[in-house]
Design a protein around this motif. Structure first.
Motif, short mmCIF file in Angstrom:
data_model
loop_
_atom_site.label_atom_id
_atom_site.label_comp_id
_atom_site.label_asym_id
_atom_site.label_seq_id
_atom_site.Cartn_x
_atom_site.Cartn_y
_atom_site.Cartn_z
N GLY A 4 0.22 3.49 23.68
CA GLY A 4 0.44 4.47 22.63
C GLY A 4 1.04 5.78 23.09
N ILE A 5 1.25 5.94 24.41
CA ILE A 5 1.88 7.15 24.94
C ILE A 5 3.39 6.98 24.87
N ASP A 6 4.08 7.90 24.20
CA ASP A 6 5.53 7.77 24.00
C ASP A 6 6.32 8.02 25.28
N TYR A 7 5.88 8.99 26.08
CA TYR A 7 6.56 9.32 27.33
C TYR A 7 5.50 9.39 28.42
N CYS A 8 5.54 8.41 29.34
CA CYS A 8 4.52 8.36 30.38
C CYS A 8 4.89 9.29 31.53
N ILE A 9 4.16 9.19 32.61
CA ILE A 9 4.29 10.14 33.72
C ILE A 9 5.69 10.13 34.34
N THR A 10 6.37 9.00 34.34
CA THR A 10 7.68 8.90 34.98
C THR A 10 8.84 8.86 34.00
N SER A 11 8.59 9.04 32.70
CA SER A 11 9.67 8.95 31.71
C SER A 11 9.82 10.28 30.99
N PRO A 12 10.74 11.13 31.42
CA PRO A 12 10.92 12.44 30.79
C PRO A 12 11.49 12.32 29.39
N PRO A 13 11.01 13.13 28.45
CA PRO A 13 11.54 13.11 27.08
C PRO A 13 12.85 13.89 27.00
N PRO A 14 13.52 13.90 25.87
CA PRO A 14 14.73 14.74 25.71
C PRO A 14 14.41 16.21 25.95
N TRP A 15 15.47 16.97 26.26
CA TRP A 15 15.24 18.35 26.68
C TRP A 15 14.65 19.22 25.58
N HIS A 16 15.00 19.00 24.33
CA HIS A 16 14.42 19.83 23.28
C HIS A 16 12.92 19.55 23.15
N THR A 17 12.53 18.30 23.31
CA THR A 17 11.10 17.98 23.30
C THR A 17 10.41 18.56 24.51
N THR A 18 11.05 18.47 25.67
CA THR A 18 10.48 19.00 26.90
C THR A 18 10.21 20.49 26.78
N MET A 19 11.16 21.24 26.25
CA MET A 19 11.01 22.69 26.15
C MET A 19 9.90 23.06 25.16
N LEU A 20 9.89 22.41 24.00
CA LEU A 20 8.89 22.74 22.98
C LEU A 20 7.48 22.39 23.42
#
Length: 525
Positions: free
Chosen positions: A18-34
């Motif tokens: 159920g985790i969308d982005y795990c420890i080794t899978s970075p999300p898109p940059w807008h999601t990362t910043m927010l």
């Protein structure tokens, strides 16, 4: 009805689904910043509360309080980056810790500082004594971590021990969560209700706004309730209220914005040379032991919420060793509080379903940026504390659920396991509560001898729910029928033994090994 339609128990999940982005899978940059910015805001609440408790009693004013918050943020950003790059490599935020309040307040209230007339002079001398005790406390975690001693302890960890341990790392904060919210119910309670509605119900009712409600629920809640708090303040809703209520509810009473400089970089020994006292050092080392246990529980919770496998014992040791370095930096810079893994940020991983390391790195950059450009950071730090703790009630609940989830790895139908888990939970909550109530009624803890240091050591250890619960669970699990093969299987040891080293599972190396360019300088042990 055929057999294929019959109910089948849910399978055990080594990695949380159920985790969308795990420890080794970075999300898109807008999601990362927010999401990274929200991690920064969440850890800020604990830092502001700790500074609010300590600095006035040390003799400091608004300017000293702002500088302490600035220093804590700056060092927290550096320590978070060190932990993510070199320590456990989990997406864990390193922030303030309530475990060190008892020895720190004991130093502040020491008789040696009662003779200072000038409040600022008293603040400086108290800060230097706290720095010396923190530097001594860092040596304890450095030795326990880098000599592999903590890894030896983790080798004896079973799911029966880990479940109450992790759960109590968050449940142990129940005494401060809702009471802090209740200091201003008209702000804290709406924050709690709005957050639950946004991240639990809104994504299912409004598909078009799923990103806003699932990834930015905390940020939206803070914006809504903060504007509402500003309206109440401007409308004069608190003009006739008691001073304590005004301080908790009004948005113009924190004093942080006024006391913060526009630009300033905290640096080592900014308050002067540390002072070292043996009694203060031993009390702070006891708090360091408590922090080690609570941080380990948080590491396990983070490991679950970033969908990683169980950490090998050597990685626990490595993480504690780097946390010792973090405490050393706290002592050198002078933060008045010691760094530890943030429980509330571990719960936020579950709220957003984003467990990426990149997000935490960006969050650490926000901490450093807003600590240097302190006037901008002070605007965010002036958020009313009850608003923070309305959010923390949700985050603590998620962090505690990580411990409950570990029960899947042991036989929960075993009466032996039921007793150990239940007894560790009830004692882990009731013993610290007894110590707190005794202190409120008498002004000192149940251990009240002529030695202030001994009193502080006992009171610190037995005021921590995670510490009491972990010690009880360890003793019971390893003294009752541990040699029996059936009991050994019921305890679930075979699940944790699968991940005792890198070589035992390829996923361990993927999640926790240092990058190749760094591994030759910091080898695993």
């Amino acid at each position: 009805m055929g057999k294929e339609d019959e109910f089948v128990p849910y399978p055990v999940k080594e990695q949380l689904p159920g985790i969308d982005y795990c420890i080794t899978s970075p999300p898109p940059w807008h999601t990362t910043m927010l999401v990274g910015f929200q991690h920064y805001v969440i850890m800020l609440g604990t830092i502001v509360l700790i500074a609010t408790i300590l600095v006035p009693q040390m003799g400091g004013g608004y300017e000293e309080k702002a500088r302490v918050i600035q220093s804590m943020l700056f060092v927290a950003g550096i320590n978070t980056l060190l932990q993510v790059y070199f320590g456990t490599r989990l997406p864990v935020v390193i922030g303030g810790s309530f475990a060190y309040l008892i020895p720190t307040l004991s130093i502040i209230l020491s008789r040696r500082y009662t003779y200072f007339i000038d409040p600022y002079e008293r603040f400086i001398y108290t800060m230097r004594a706290i720095q010396g005790a923190m530097i001594c406390a860092s040596i304890f975690q450095l030795v326990v971590g880098y000599f592999g001693l903590w890894g030896v302890c983790i080798r004896f960890l079973s799911p029966v021990i880990a479940a109450p341990w992790v759960a109590l790392s968050a449940l142990g904060l129940y005494y401060i969560a809702f009471p802090a919210l209740a200091n201003c119910v008209e702000i804290g309670l709406p924050a709690l209700i709005i957050l639950v509605l946004l991240f639990m119900y809104a994504p299912y009712g409004l598909n078009s706004g799923s990103f806003i409600f699932s990834r930015c629920a905390v940020l939206v809640t803070i914006i809504i309730v903060w504007i509402y708090a500003h309206i109440l303040t401007a409308a004069g809703a608190y003009n006739e209220r008691p001073p304590e209520t005004q301080y908790s509810c009004r948005t113009d009473r924190a004093g942080i914005i006024w006391g913060s400089p526009w630009v300033r970089i905290p640096y080592p020994l900014q308050w002067g040379r540390p002072y070292f006292y043996a009694g203060d050092a031993f009390a702070m080392i006891a708090a360091s032991f408590v922090s080690l246990i609570e941080s380990t529980g948080t590491f396990i919770a983070v490991q679950r919420f970033c969908s990683a496998t169980f950490m090998p014992p050597s990685i626990f040791s490595r993480g504690i060793g780097w946390q010792g370095i973090a405490i050393m930096l706290d002592g050198l810079v002078g933060t008045a509080n010691v760094s530890a893994a943030s429980v509330e940020n571990s719960g936020f991983l579950a709220v957003t379903r984003v467990g990426s390391r990149r997000v935490i790195k960006i969050s650490a950059c926000f901490m450093i940026f807003f600590s240097i450009f302190a006037k901008f950071g002070a605007v965010i730090a002036s958020i009313p504390i009850p608003l923070f703790f309305g959010i923390y009630c949700v985050l603590y609940a998620y962090a505690a659920s990580a411990g409950i989830g570990l029960l899947q790895f042991c036989n929960i139908n075993s009466l032996r396991n039921k007793f150990i888990i239940g007894f560790a939970l009830i004692m882990g909550l009731s013993i610290p509560q007894f110590f707190r109530e005794y202190f409120i009624e008498s002004g000192y803890g149940p251990m009240h001898t002529h030695s202030r240091t001994f009193n502080d050591i006992v009171n610190v250890i037995f005021s921590s729910s995670a510490t009491v619960g972990a010690i009880i669970a360890y003793l019971l699990d390893w003294t009752h029928c541990y040699w029996d093969d059936t009991v050994r299987k019921d305890r679930g040891l075979h699940w944790f033994y699968k991940f005792r080293s890198y070589s035992s599972d390829a996923r361990c190396e993927e999640f926790y090994a240092l990058p190749y360019s760094l591994s030759k300088y910091f080898p695993s042990y």
